[in-house]
Design an enzyme around this catalytic site. Structure first.
Site, PDB file in Angstrom:
ATOM      1  N   CYS A 183      10.043  -4.343   0.175  1.00  0.00           N
ATOM      2  CA  CYS A 183       9.200  -3.587   1.099  1.00  0.00           C
ATOM      3  C   CYS A 183       9.196  -4.149   2.517  1.00  0.00           C
ATOM      4  O   CYS A 183       8.682  -3.507   3.440  1.00  0.00           O
ATOM      5  CB  CYS A 183       7.779  -3.507   0.551  1.00  0.00           C
ATOM      6  N   HIS A 333       3.423  -1.435   6.385  1.00  0.00           N
ATOM      7  CA  HIS A 333       4.056  -0.929   5.172  1.00  0.00           C
ATOM      8  C   HIS A 333       3.017  -0.154   4.382  1.00  0.00           C
ATOM      9  O   HIS A 333       1.893  -0.628   4.163  1.00  0.00           O
ATOM     10  CB  HIS A 333       4.609  -2.099   4.358  1.00  0.00           C
ATOM     11  N   ASN A 363       4.047   4.607  -1.868  1.00  0.00           N
ATOM     12  CA  ASN A 363       4.787   3.437  -1.421  1.00  0.00           C
ATOM     13  C   ASN A 363       6.280   3.718  -1.546  1.00  0.00           C
ATOM     14  O   ASN A 363       6.834   3.761  -2.643  1.00  0.00           O
ATOM     15  CB  ASN A 363       4.390   2.235  -2.281  1.00  0.00           C
TER      16      ASN A 363
END
Length: 407
Positions: A183, A333, A363
């Site tokens: 990520c 993020h 996500n």
């Protein structure tokens, strides 16, 4: 005057006056070839990537650069693009897969729906679409790109998908590679792009974040399957004069001790019976390799993020010579709304300055930052001159931040 004969892909130049110095690189027309002298002849083999003079794959790599490299340049972001799969899964849909509800998911995560790859869709396809859109916004032709960085932990090919993406886009004068940092991947790719510009003299670098973590979640585990979606986002980073630099500061870290809190380990099974001539090893030859489902300790990841991310952003601001009050937009993020809100609170940044599309996509790993940025730019939220504090964090553990001025 020299005369030449050619046989089976070899070119013989009869040059009586040629001496040993002729063993250096020679050019015949537009063909660059490795030459050696023998009895007054220069023996030139057909160039790599050709058979009997016919050009094959890979021959473009021998072309000289169009322009000389200029080091010490600044960087600016001048274009962005994004792409998501067609298939959408809402929280109500998730409730039919696992024991959950729209309220349970949205209250704990801020997520209401996500997109997932299906059919013929692929990470490569999403990356190509996002990259093309970024080049279009930047008004940069594909053959003007010097480097393509594909940030992904889920490539379509174990050995990397970047070269396939750059070829499909048409970046014939560029080279490409994959960068894996989960990520944090896009942020790592962005920082890497600016270093190639500053130290390597590159002019245009296309950075693409693309992932499909839906392939690696346990769809019977409501603690993880509700979180992830697939997508891609891209930015075009261009060299600029130092006084116009739009990449103002950055900070990056990793800590392998945190690996146990978030991972997807390789899983290679062994044969059940001992095979002769293997010295008694029961793990040879191995079965088909695979990865385990994503394993995550949500509480520990939350604690890590809300502690480390604000510290990193403050460090980047200090390098840029700025303070929290100079931030126009906070772009984190897109992992969990509780994390985003906690970081903003610690940095004393009001909610109206937060860029987030978490509710619509979940996500998306390395795609989350450029995907959210692209929507904010195209929606008119982010304007030229705005200061953006961006931060990525995730498996590894890895985390970092960058302060960017949008051009």
């Amino acid at each position: 005057m020299a005369n030449a004969t050619a046989t089976a892909g070899m070119v013989s130049l009869h040059v009586p006056s040629m001496r040993a110095g002729g063993r250096d690189m020679a050019r015949l027309g537009m063909i660059r070839c490795n030459c050696r002298t023998r009895r007054g002849k220069v023996m030139c083999a057909a160039p790599p990537g050709s058979v009997n003079g016919d050009v094959l794959m890979g021959n473009d790599v021998s072309k000289p650069r169009r322009l000389p490299r200029i080091v010490g340049m600044g960087s600016k972001l001048i274009g962005c693009g994004s792409a998501v799969p067609k298939f959408e899964i809402t929280n109500d849909d998730m409730a039919e897969i696992v024991e959950t509800s729209d309220e349970w998911i949205s209250v704990r995560t801020g997520i209401r729906k996500r997109r997932v790859l299906t059919g013929e869709e692929s990470v490569k396809g999403l990356a190509i679409e996002a990259g093309k859109k970024a080049l279009e916004m930047a008004c940069v032709e594909p053959d003007e790109v010097d480097l393509v960085i594909l940030c992904t932990s889920t490539p379509d090919d174990l050995f990397g998908t970047g070269p396939q993406v750059h070829t499909a886009i048409g970046c014939k004068n560029a080279w490409a590679f994959d960068a894996t940092a989960a990520c944090s991947g896009f942020l790592v790719g962005l920082i890497t792009a600016t270093r190639f510009i500053k130290g390597g003299g590159y002019k245009n670098v296309l950075v693409i974040g693309a992932d499909s973590l839906s392939r690696y979640v346990d769809w019977t585990d409501r603690g993880t399957c509700i979180l992830f979606g697939d997508g891609a986002g891209a930015v075009l980073v261009q060299a600029t004069a130092a006084e116009e630099n739009g990449f103002l500061g950055f900070d990056i870290h990793s800590d392998g001790q945190g690996y146990r809190h978030l991972n997807a380990k390789t899983s290679v099974g062994g044969m059940e019976e001992v095979i002769p001539n293997t010295n008694g090893s029961i793990n040879f030859p191995p079965k088909k390799p695979a990865f385990s489902f994503i394993q995550m300790n949500g509480k520990e990841v939350f604690r890590f993020a809300v502690s480390s991310v604000p510290q990193s952003i403050v460090a980047s601001l200090e390098e840029a010579g700025l303070t929290n009050s100079d931030i126009d937009w906070l772009l984190l993020h897109q992992a969990n709304w509780r994390i985003i809100d906690a970081v903003a609170t610690r940095l004393q940044i009001p909610s109206e300055k937060i860029i987030s599309n978490l509710a619509n996509y979940g996500n998306t790993s390395a795609a989350s930052i450029p995907l959210a940025l692209d929507e904010a730019v195209r929606g008119g939220k982010v304007k030229g001159g705005d200061i953006i504090a961006a931060s990525g964090f995730g498996a590894g553990l890895t985390w970092g931040s960058a302060i960017i001025r949008w051009q």
